[in-house]
Design a protein around this motif. Structure first.
Motif, PDB file in Angstrom:
ATOM      1  N   ARG A  86      -2.632   1.614  -4.585  1.00 24.42           N
ATOM      2  CA  ARG A  86      -3.660   1.603  -3.683  1.00 24.42           C
ATOM      3  C   ARG A  86      -3.900   0.254  -3.284  1.00 24.42           C
ATOM      4  O   ARG A  86      -3.868  -0.640  -3.948  1.00 24.42           O
ATOM      5  N   ASP A  87      -4.500   0.146  -2.115  1.00 24.59           N
ATOM      6  CA  ASP A  87      -4.450  -1.519  -1.735  1.00 24.59           C
ATOM      7  C   ASP A  87      -5.605  -1.956  -2.429  1.00 24.59           C
ATOM      8  O   ASP A  87      -5.311  -3.227  -2.605  1.00 24.59           O
ATOM      9  N   ASP A  88      -6.730  -1.440  -3.010  1.00 20.90           N
ATOM     10  CA  ASP A  88      -7.489  -2.320  -3.840  1.00 20.90           C
ATOM     11  C   ASP A  88      -7.148  -2.573  -5.014  1.00 20.90           C
ATOM     12  O   ASP A  88      -7.707  -3.607  -5.895  1.00 20.90           O
ATOM     13  N   GLY A 139      -1.454   5.028   3.993  1.00 21.69           N
ATOM     14  CA  GLY A 139      -2.531   4.304   4.713  1.00 21.69           C
ATOM     15  C   GLY A 139      -2.206   3.464   5.565  1.00 21.69           C
ATOM     16  O   GLY A 139      -1.075   3.359   6.058  1.00 21.69           O
ATOM     17  N   ARG A 140      -3.065   2.779   6.256  1.00 20.44           N
ATOM     18  CA  ARG A 140      -2.992   1.959   7.673  1.00 20.44           C
ATOM     19  C   ARG A 140      -2.186   0.773   7.451  1.00 20.44           C
ATOM     20  O   ARG A 140      -1.579   0.608   8.438  1.00 20.44           O
ATOM     21  N   LEU A 165     -15.857  -1.518   8.316  1.00 22.10           N
ATOM     22  CA  LEU A 165     -14.804  -1.964   9.034  1.00 22.10           C
ATOM     23  C   LEU A 165     -14.565  -1.379  10.440  1.00 22.10           C
ATOM     24  O   LEU A 165     -14.849  -0.199  10.655  1.00 22.10           O
ATOM     25  N   GLN A 185       0.827  -1.214  -0.111  1.00 24.34           N
ATOM     26  CA  GLN A 185      -0.081   0.028   0.045  1.00 24.34           C
ATOM     27  C   GLN A 185       0.886   1.355  -0.136  1.00 24.34           C
ATOM     28  O   GLN A 185       1.918   1.468   0.734  1.00 24.34           O
ATOM     29  N   CYS A 227      -8.812  -5.833  11.840  1.00 23.93           N
ATOM     30  CA  CYS A 227     -10.021  -5.171  12.126  1.00 23.93           C
ATOM     31  C   CYS A 227     -11.233  -6.125  11.663  1.00 23.93           C
ATOM     32  O   CYS A 227     -10.778  -7.383  11.249  1.00 23.93           O
ATOM     33  N   ASN A 239     -10.034  -8.305   4.135  1.00 28.01           N
ATOM     34  CA  ASN A 239     -11.050  -7.696   3.581  1.00 28.01           C
ATOM     35  C   ASN A 239     -11.425  -7.342   2.317  1.00 28.01           C
ATOM     36  O   ASN A 239     -12.173  -7.571   1.371  1.00 28.01           O
ATOM     37  N   VAL A 240      -9.955  -6.694   1.744  1.00 32.78           N
ATOM     38  CA  VAL A 240      -9.830  -6.225   0.527  1.00 32.78           C
ATOM     39  C   VAL A 240      -9.669  -7.396  -0.666  1.00 32.78           C
ATOM     40  O   VAL A 240     -10.368  -7.532  -1.635  1.00 32.78           O
ATOM     41  N   SER A 244     -12.211  -1.135  14.068  1.00 31.37           N
ATOM     42  CA  SER A 244     -11.043  -1.710  14.926  1.00 31.37           C
ATOM     43  C   SER A 244     -11.254  -1.506  16.377  1.00 31.37           C
ATOM     44  O   SER A 244     -11.630  -2.385  17.058  1.00 31.37           O
ATOM     45  N   THR A 245     -10.902  -0.180  16.842  1.00 24.83           N
ATOM     46  CA  THR A 245     -11.117   0.032  18.146  1.00 24.83           C
ATOM     47  C   THR A 245     -12.794   0.137  18.363  1.00 24.83           C
ATOM     48  O   THR A 245     -13.159   0.010  19.787  1.00 24.83           O
ATOM     49  N   GLY A 246     -13.749   0.631  17.430  1.00 29.92           N
ATOM     50  CA  GLY A 246     -15.072   0.674  17.727  1.00 29.92           C
ATOM     51  C   GLY A 246     -15.388   2.431  18.218  1.00 29.92           C
ATOM     52  O   GLY A 246     -16.639   2.466  18.304  1.00 29.92           O
ATOM     53  N   GLU A 247     -14.360   2.931  18.248  1.00 27.89           N
ATOM     54  CA  GLU A 247     -14.441   4.442  18.623  1.00 27.89           C
ATOM     55  C   GLU A 247     -15.416   5.233  17.493  1.00 27.89           C
ATOM     56  O   GLU A 247     -16.194   6.178  17.923  1.00 27.89           O
ATOM     57  N   THR A 248     -15.237   4.881  16.349  1.00 25.78           N
ATOM     58  CA  THR A 248     -15.716   5.597  15.246  1.00 25.78           C
ATOM     59  C   THR A 248     -17.527   5.282  15.249  1.00 25.78           C
ATOM     60  O   THR A 248     -18.069   6.102  15.264  1.00 25.78           O
ATOM     61  N   GLU A 257     -20.189   5.544   8.123  1.00 27.53           N
ATOM     62  CA  GLU A 257     -20.763   5.635   9.316  1.00 27.53           C
ATOM     63  C   GLU A 257     -21.951   6.645   9.367  1.00 27.53           C
ATOM     64  O   GLU A 257     -22.879   6.847  10.465  1.00 27.53           O
TER      65      GLU A 257
HETATM   66  O1  PRT Z   1      -5.647   4.640  -0.512  1.00 27.45           O
HETATM   67  P1  PRT Z   1      -5.973   3.172  -0.277  1.00 27.45           P
HETATM   68  O2  PRT Z   1      -7.191   2.821  -1.401  1.00 27.45           O
HETATM   69  O3  PRT Z   1      -4.710   2.308  -0.334  1.00 27.45           O
HETATM   70  O4  PRT Z   1      -6.282   2.939   1.413  1.00 27.45           O
HETATM   71  P2  PRT Z   1      -7.737   2.884   1.996  1.00 27.45           P
HETATM   72  O5  PRT Z   1      -8.143   4.467   2.527  1.00 27.45           O
HETATM   73  O6  PRT Z   1      -8.752   2.230   1.093  1.00 27.45           O
HETATM   74  O7  PRT Z   1      -7.302   1.973   3.216  1.00 27.45           O
HETATM   75  P3  PRT Z   1      -7.012   2.588   4.696  1.00 27.45           P
HETATM   76  O8  PRT Z   1      -5.391   2.766   4.667  1.00 27.45           O
HETATM   77  O9  PRT Z   1      -7.903   3.171   5.595  1.00 27.45           O
HETATM   78  O10 PRT Z   1      -6.983   0.810   5.244  1.00 27.45           O
HETATM   79  C1  PRT Z   1      -6.322  -0.261   4.823  1.00 27.45           C
HETATM   80  C2  PRT Z   1      -6.728  -1.527   5.440  1.00 27.45           C
HETATM   81  O11 PRT Z   1      -6.346  -1.402   6.893  1.00 27.45           O
HETATM   82  C3  PRT Z   1      -8.103  -1.711   5.492  1.00 27.45           C
HETATM   83  O12 PRT Z   1      -8.359  -2.338   3.950  1.00 27.45           O
HETATM   84  C4  PRT Z   1      -7.942  -2.694   6.489  1.00 27.45           C
HETATM   85  O13 PRT Z   1      -7.687  -4.130   5.931  1.00 27.45           O
HETATM   86  C5  PRT Z   1      -7.064  -2.198   7.592  1.00 27.45           C
HETATM   87  N1  PRT Z   1      -7.927  -1.570   8.757  1.00 27.45           N
HETATM   88  C6  PRT Z   1      -7.487  -1.782  10.065  1.00 27.45           C
HETATM   89  C7  PRT Z   1      -8.724  -0.600   8.630  1.00 27.45           C
HETATM   90  C8  PRT Z   1      -9.039  -0.221  10.265  1.00 27.45           C
HETATM   91  N2  PRT Z   1      -8.256  -1.144  10.759  1.00 27.45           N
HETATM   92  C9  PRT Z   1      -9.791   0.640  10.421  1.00 27.45           C
HETATM   93  N3  PRT Z   1     -10.142   0.962  11.686  1.00 27.45           N
HETATM   94  N4  PRT Z   1      -9.521   0.111   7.765  1.00 27.45           N
HETATM   95  C10 PRT Z   1     -10.130   1.076   8.101  1.00 27.45           C
HETATM   96  N5  PRT Z   1     -10.565   1.426   9.231  1.00 27.45           N
HETATM   97  C11 PRT Z   1     -11.571   2.351   9.447  1.00 27.45           C
HETATM   98  C12 PRT Z   1     -12.663   2.113  10.399  1.00 27.45           C
HETATM   99  O14 PRT Z   1     -13.812   1.758   9.321  1.00 27.45           O
HETATM  100  C13 PRT Z   1     -12.997   3.638  10.895  1.00 27.45           C
HETATM  101  O15 PRT Z   1     -14.021   4.225   9.906  1.00 27.45           O
HETATM  102  O16 PRT Z   1     -10.771   3.358  10.417  1.00 27.45           O
HETATM  103  C14 PRT Z   1     -11.896   4.002  11.245  1.00 27.45           C
HETATM  104  C15 PRT Z   1     -11.520   3.914  12.565  1.00 27.45           C
HETATM  105  O17 PRT Z   1     -11.926   2.722  13.056  1.00 27.45           O
HETATM  106  P4  PRT Z   1     -11.988   2.481  14.789  1.00 27.45           P
HETATM  107  O18 PRT Z   1     -13.098   1.138  14.809  1.00 27.45           O
HETATM  108  O19 PRT Z   1     -10.693   2.392  15.184  1.00 27.45           O
HETATM  109  O20 PRT Z   1     -12.853   3.502  15.137  1.00 27.45           O
END
Ligand code: PRT
Ligand code: ZN
Length: 215
Positions: free
Chosen positions: A53-55, A14-15, A165, A11, A99, A74-75, A167-171, A151
């Motif tokens: 991009r991860d997708d 991103g995360r 998705l 990627q 996640c 997931n992707v 992870s922490t559930g905070e969102t 959300e």
């Molecule tokens: O630009 P690109 O397309 O490469 O990136 P992206 O924006 O599609 O993905 P990115 O970087 O957000 O996430 C990459 C991958 O990280 C995801 O496909 C998951 O496999 C993994 N991952 C792990 C997460 C999370 N944790 C996560 N928390 N992806 C997204 N989230 C979102 C979640 O949906 C919420 O909106 O982060 C937000 C915070 O989450 P909470 O629960 O911690 O509040």
């Protein structure tokens, strides 16, 4: 262009970016990185990285542009459901990017069991994973496809619930949403196409796999 070097899709930002690089680093790979570069060469091993991009990672691996890819399950799953012809395998779970793909609803949503979802509108960016889950449960619900900010959909009146998705559930909590059920647990995985690697890349692949098992 054919190359004897092993090419890995990672990627770009991103995360998963930092932990993907840190893992490869712990495997002993030194990368010459320049800002905004999309292609980086390993200095001490015949391994190159493509930042994307991860997708796009499952497609790049499937189309033989890259030999391996690091992507969220997931992707991967969403792409496998979208492209039935994709033959990709998970070589190793990598222990980061954890996640869950969850169904969640406003706290006031009355939920006793999955049949309460029948006929509802569900916003998601994981429509194939969701559709497959609904089919398994023999449920009909309307899927609203969104790319982001899932959300907020219930508050906007766009959907009754969401599939997103967590992870922490905070969102979820910040948007007055609660988890109803988990559809898929995910983490970052190393993927490869279900075909033999070119022989001239095999020893680099084996070296990388040995080091991955050791870190
Ligand atoms: O630009 P690109 O397309 O490469 O990136 P992206 O924006 O599609 O993905 P990115 O970087 O957000 O996430 C990459 C991958 O990280 C995801 O496909 C998951 O496999 C993994 N991952 C792990 C997460 C999370 N944790 C996560 N928390 N992806 C997204 N989230 C979102 C979640 O949906 C919420 O909106 O982060 C937000 C915070 O989450 P909470 O629960 O911690 O509040
Ligand atoms: Zn993405």
């Amino acid at each position: 262009m054919t190359t004897t070097r092993l090419r890995i899709a990672v990627q770009k930002s991103g995360r998963l970016h930092d932990e993907s690089l840190s893992l490869l680093n712990r495997c002993g790979l030194k990368i010459r990185t320049s800002k905004n570069a999309l292609f980086c060469q390993g200095e001490n091993l015949p391994i190159d990285l493509l930042y994307v991009r991860d997708d796009d990672i499952p497609t790049l691996v499937m189309d033989n542009v890259c030999d391996l890819g690091i992507v969220g399950e997931n992707v991967l799953q969403e792409q496998l459901y979208t492209h039935n012809e994709f033959k990709l395998e998970i070589i190793q779970s990598l222990g980061f990017g954890h996640c869950k793909v969850c169904l969640a609803a406003p706290k006031e949503f009355l939920f006793n069991n999955l049949s309460d979802l029948a006929g509802k509108k569900i916003a998601t960016s994981h429509s194939k994973i969701l559709q497959n889950f609904l089919n398994q449960q023999q449920l009909y619900a309307e899927i609203i496809e969104l790319c982001g900010s899932i959300e907020i959909a219930p508050r906007l009146g766009l959907a009754d619930l969401i599939c997103d998705l967590v992870s922490t559930g905070e969102t979820l909590a910040a948007n007055n949403l609660q988890i109803l059920t988990t559809i898929l647990s995910s983490q970052a995985v190393l993927i490869k196409a279900e075909r033999n690697l070119a022989t001239e890349k095999l020893s680099t692949y084996q070296t990388l796999m040995q080091r991955l098992h050791g870190v």
